[in-house]
Design a protein around this motif. Sequence first.
Motif, PDB file in Angstrom:
ATOM      1  N   LEU A 145       0.838  -1.203   0.000  1.00 37.71           N
ATOM      2  CA  LEU A 145       0.000   0.000   0.000  1.00 37.71           C
ATOM      3  C   LEU A 145       0.876   1.257   0.000  1.00 37.71           C
ATOM      4  CD1 LEU A 145      -2.767   1.383   0.178  1.00 37.71           C
ATOM      5  CD2 LEU A 145      -2.625   1.114   2.671  1.00 37.71           C
ATOM      6  N   VAL A 146       1.899   1.268   0.834  1.00 35.51           N
ATOM      7  CA  VAL A 146       2.825   2.404   0.903  1.00 35.51           C
ATOM      8  C   VAL A 146       3.509   2.596  -0.456  1.00 35.51           C
ATOM      9  CG1 VAL A 146       4.962   3.263   1.967  1.00 35.51           C
ATOM     10  CG2 VAL A 146       3.210   2.151   3.384  1.00 35.51           C
ATOM     11  N   ALA A 147       3.957   1.498  -1.049  1.00 36.82           N
ATOM     12  CA  ALA A 147       4.640   1.566  -2.343  1.00 36.82           C
ATOM     13  C   ALA A 147       3.710   2.112  -3.424  1.00 36.82           C
ATOM     14  CB  ALA A 147       5.162   0.182  -2.731  1.00 36.82           C
ATOM     15  N   GLU A 148       2.489   1.607  -3.470  1.00 38.22           N
ATOM     16  CA  GLU A 148       1.528   2.078  -4.475  1.00 38.22           C
ATOM     17  C   GLU A 148       1.185   3.550  -4.268  1.00 38.22           C
ATOM     18  OE1 GLU A 148       0.416   0.666  -7.255  1.00 38.22           O
ATOM     19  OE2 GLU A 148       1.626  -1.098  -6.808  1.00 38.22           O
ATOM     20  N   PHE A 149       1.007   3.967  -3.008  1.00 42.23           N
ATOM     21  CA  PHE A 149       0.668   5.350  -2.701  1.00 42.23           C
ATOM     22  C   PHE A 149       1.779   6.289  -3.177  1.00 42.23           C
ATOM     23  CE2 PHE A 149       1.104   9.018   0.146  1.00 42.23           C
ATOM     24  CZ  PHE A 149      -0.105   9.647  -0.092  1.00 42.23           C
ATOM     25  N   HIS A 150       3.010   6.017  -2.746  1.00 46.55           N
ATOM     26  CA  HIS A 150       4.124   6.906  -3.102  1.00 46.55           C
ATOM     27  C   HIS A 150       4.417   6.882  -4.600  1.00 46.55           C
ATOM     28  CE1 HIS A 150       5.386   8.545   0.752  1.00 46.55           C
ATOM     29  NE2 HIS A 150       5.000   7.392   1.272  1.00 46.55           N
ATOM     30  N   SER A 151       4.385   5.708  -5.203  1.00 45.12           N
ATOM     31  CA  SER A 151       4.655   5.665  -6.644  1.00 45.12           C
ATOM     32  C   SER A 151       3.549   6.392  -7.409  1.00 45.12           C
ATOM     33  CB  SER A 151       4.825   4.230  -7.141  1.00 45.12           C
ATOM     34  OG  SER A 151       3.629   3.506  -7.038  1.00 45.12           O
ATOM     35  N   GLY A 152       2.305   6.323  -6.909  1.00 41.89           N
ATOM     36  CA  GLY A 152       1.210   7.063  -7.536  1.00 41.89           C
ATOM     37  C   GLY A 152       1.408   8.564  -7.444  1.00 41.89           C
ATOM     38  N   VAL A 153       1.832   9.036  -6.278  1.00 40.62           N
ATOM     39  CA  VAL A 153       2.083  10.479  -6.106  1.00 40.62           C
ATOM     40  C   VAL A 153       3.234  10.916  -7.013  1.00 40.62           C
ATOM     41  CG1 VAL A 153       2.854  12.268  -4.481  1.00 40.62           C
ATOM     42  CG2 VAL A 153       1.176  10.567  -3.745  1.00 40.62           C
ATOM     43  N   MET A 174       9.744  20.580  -6.945  1.00 36.02           N
ATOM     44  CA  MET A 174       8.927  19.374  -7.133  1.00 36.02           C
ATOM     45  C   MET A 174       9.021  18.462  -5.911  1.00 36.02           C
ATOM     46  SD  MET A 174       7.217  19.791  -9.865  1.00 36.02           S
ATOM     47  CE  MET A 174       6.479  18.171  -9.942  1.00 36.02           C
ATOM     48  N   ASP A 175      10.216  18.339  -5.322  1.00 37.66           N
ATOM     49  CA  ASP A 175      10.341  17.544  -4.097  1.00 37.66           C
ATOM     50  C   ASP A 175       9.564  18.187  -2.959  1.00 37.66           C
ATOM     51  OD1 ASP A 175      11.710  15.211  -4.739  1.00 37.66           O
ATOM     52  OD2 ASP A 175      13.674  16.150  -4.527  1.00 37.66           O
ATOM     53  N   GLU A 176       9.567  19.516  -2.925  1.00 37.53           N
ATOM     54  CA  GLU A 176       8.785  20.223  -1.914  1.00 37.53           C
ATOM     55  C   GLU A 176       7.296  19.923  -2.104  1.00 37.53           C
ATOM     56  OE1 GLU A 176       7.993  24.840  -0.804  1.00 37.53           O
ATOM     57  OE2 GLU A 176      10.082  24.281  -1.201  1.00 37.53           O
ATOM     58  N   TYR A 177       6.825  19.936  -3.349  1.00 38.50           N
ATOM     59  CA  TYR A 177       5.431  19.578  -3.633  1.00 38.50           C
ATOM     60  C   TYR A 177       5.145  18.150  -3.174  1.00 38.50           C
ATOM     61  CZ  TYR A 177       5.329  23.614  -6.865  1.00 38.50           C
ATOM     62  OH  TYR A 177       5.392  24.852  -7.424  1.00 38.50           O
ATOM     63  N   TYR A 178       6.094  17.263  -3.432  1.00 35.14           N
ATOM     64  CA  TYR A 178       5.934  15.856  -3.034  1.00 35.14           C
ATOM     65  C   TYR A 178       5.734  15.751  -1.524  1.00 35.14           C
ATOM     66  CZ  TYR A 178       7.370  11.096  -1.805  1.00 35.14           C
ATOM     67  OH  TYR A 178       7.437   9.844  -1.266  1.00 35.14           O
ATOM     68  N   TYR A 179       6.620  16.388  -0.773  1.00 37.07           N
ATOM     69  CA  TYR A 179       6.514  16.300   0.690  1.00 37.07           C
ATOM     70  C   TYR A 179       5.256  16.985   1.221  1.00 37.07           C
ATOM     71  CZ  TYR A 179      10.868  13.864   1.142  1.00 37.07           C
ATOM     72  OH  TYR A 179      11.835  12.895   1.052  1.00 37.07           O
ATOM     73  N   LEU A 181       2.406  17.134  -0.410  1.00 39.38           N
ATOM     74  CA  LEU A 181       1.288  16.245  -0.734  1.00 39.38           C
ATOM     75  C   LEU A 181       1.217  15.029   0.188  1.00 39.38           C
ATOM     76  CD1 LEU A 181       1.371  16.315  -4.630  1.00 39.38           C
ATOM     77  CD2 LEU A 181      -0.500  17.086  -3.170  1.00 39.38           C
ATOM     78  N   VAL A 182       2.364  14.468   0.549  1.00 36.57           N
ATOM     79  CA  VAL A 182       2.317  13.245   1.357  1.00 36.57           C
ATOM     80  C   VAL A 182       2.274  13.531   2.850  1.00 36.57           C
ATOM     81  CG1 VAL A 182       3.408  11.805  -0.399  1.00 36.57           C
ATOM     82  CG2 VAL A 182       4.830  12.860   1.356  1.00 36.57           C
ATOM     83  N   ASN A 183       2.607  14.761   3.282  1.00 33.68           N
ATOM     84  CA  ASN A 183       2.654  15.054   4.714  1.00 33.68           C
ATOM     85  C   ASN A 183       1.584  16.022   5.194  1.00 33.68           C
ATOM     86  OD1 ASN A 183       4.913  13.424   5.244  1.00 33.68           O
ATOM     87  ND2 ASN A 183       6.265  15.014   4.435  1.00 33.68           N
ATOM     88  N   GLU A 184       1.027  16.813   4.319  1.00 31.83           N
ATOM     89  CA  GLU A 184       0.039  17.809   4.725  1.00 31.83           C
ATOM     90  C   GLU A 184      -1.330  17.169   4.897  1.00 31.83           C
ATOM     91  OE1 GLU A 184      -0.124  21.426   5.046  1.00 31.83           O
ATOM     92  OE2 GLU A 184       1.999  21.129   5.411  1.00 31.83           O
ATOM     93  N   ASN A 185      -2.099  17.765   5.772  1.00 27.43           N
ATOM     94  CA  ASN A 185      -3.504  17.401   5.861  1.00 27.43           C
ATOM     95  C   ASN A 185      -4.253  18.272   4.865  1.00 27.43           C
ATOM     96  OD1 ASN A 185      -3.607  15.411   7.797  1.00 27.43           O
ATOM     97  ND2 ASN A 185      -3.589  16.872   9.485  1.00 27.43           N
TER      98      ASN A 185
END
Length: 189
Positions: A145-153, A174-179, A181-185
């Motif tokens: 699930l973690v792998a699919e989530f991160h690879s999807g993002v 882009m890395d800032e956008y990544y973090y 997206l995965v860390n913000e509520n």
Amino acid sequence: MKMIDKKVDLRVTRTHKLLTMALLDLLCEKGQLFSNITINEICDKAMVHRTTFYKHFKDKFALLSTTLTWVLRDYLHMNVEDRLQQPLQSVSKMLFGNVLETIVQNQQKDEGFNNFFIHYIGEIFRRDFLELKRRGKQFSLPIELVAEFHSGVIRLLVTWWIQHFEENVTAEQMDEYYYLLVNENIMLE
């Protein structure tokens, strides 16, 4: 008997190289879209018979996968943790400043190529997370699930980045956008 085995390996290597280089040349040609490239064109450019092509590859997508793996060989030898810590910066190292940048720019309007390429990148990151599990990294959620989530993002971000290429968004952004997206509520109010 060993000499014959070595000779066959050299022929296979040579054929793969000829077909890979032919596809690269075609992908780099201005206005030449992957979806329009035929097996015959690849074979003509490589000076390889069509039946030989099919002895080595199922279709042109299988050749594209092999070609991308060859182009990305340095990237794929990077440390998995480094690729995952800064996923878009690591993608940019393989994307910009080499033949892949030319290909991505030339193929920008080819939906078939872009879908394949984005899926290919996502698969690399999915395998990276599974490699972390193999190395003993513990996750609180199922690793698949973690792998699919991160690879999807990451697939989403790479797609967005390619579509907004002319906006000069940096890999660091882009890395800032990544973090974010995965860390913000991020909730709808």
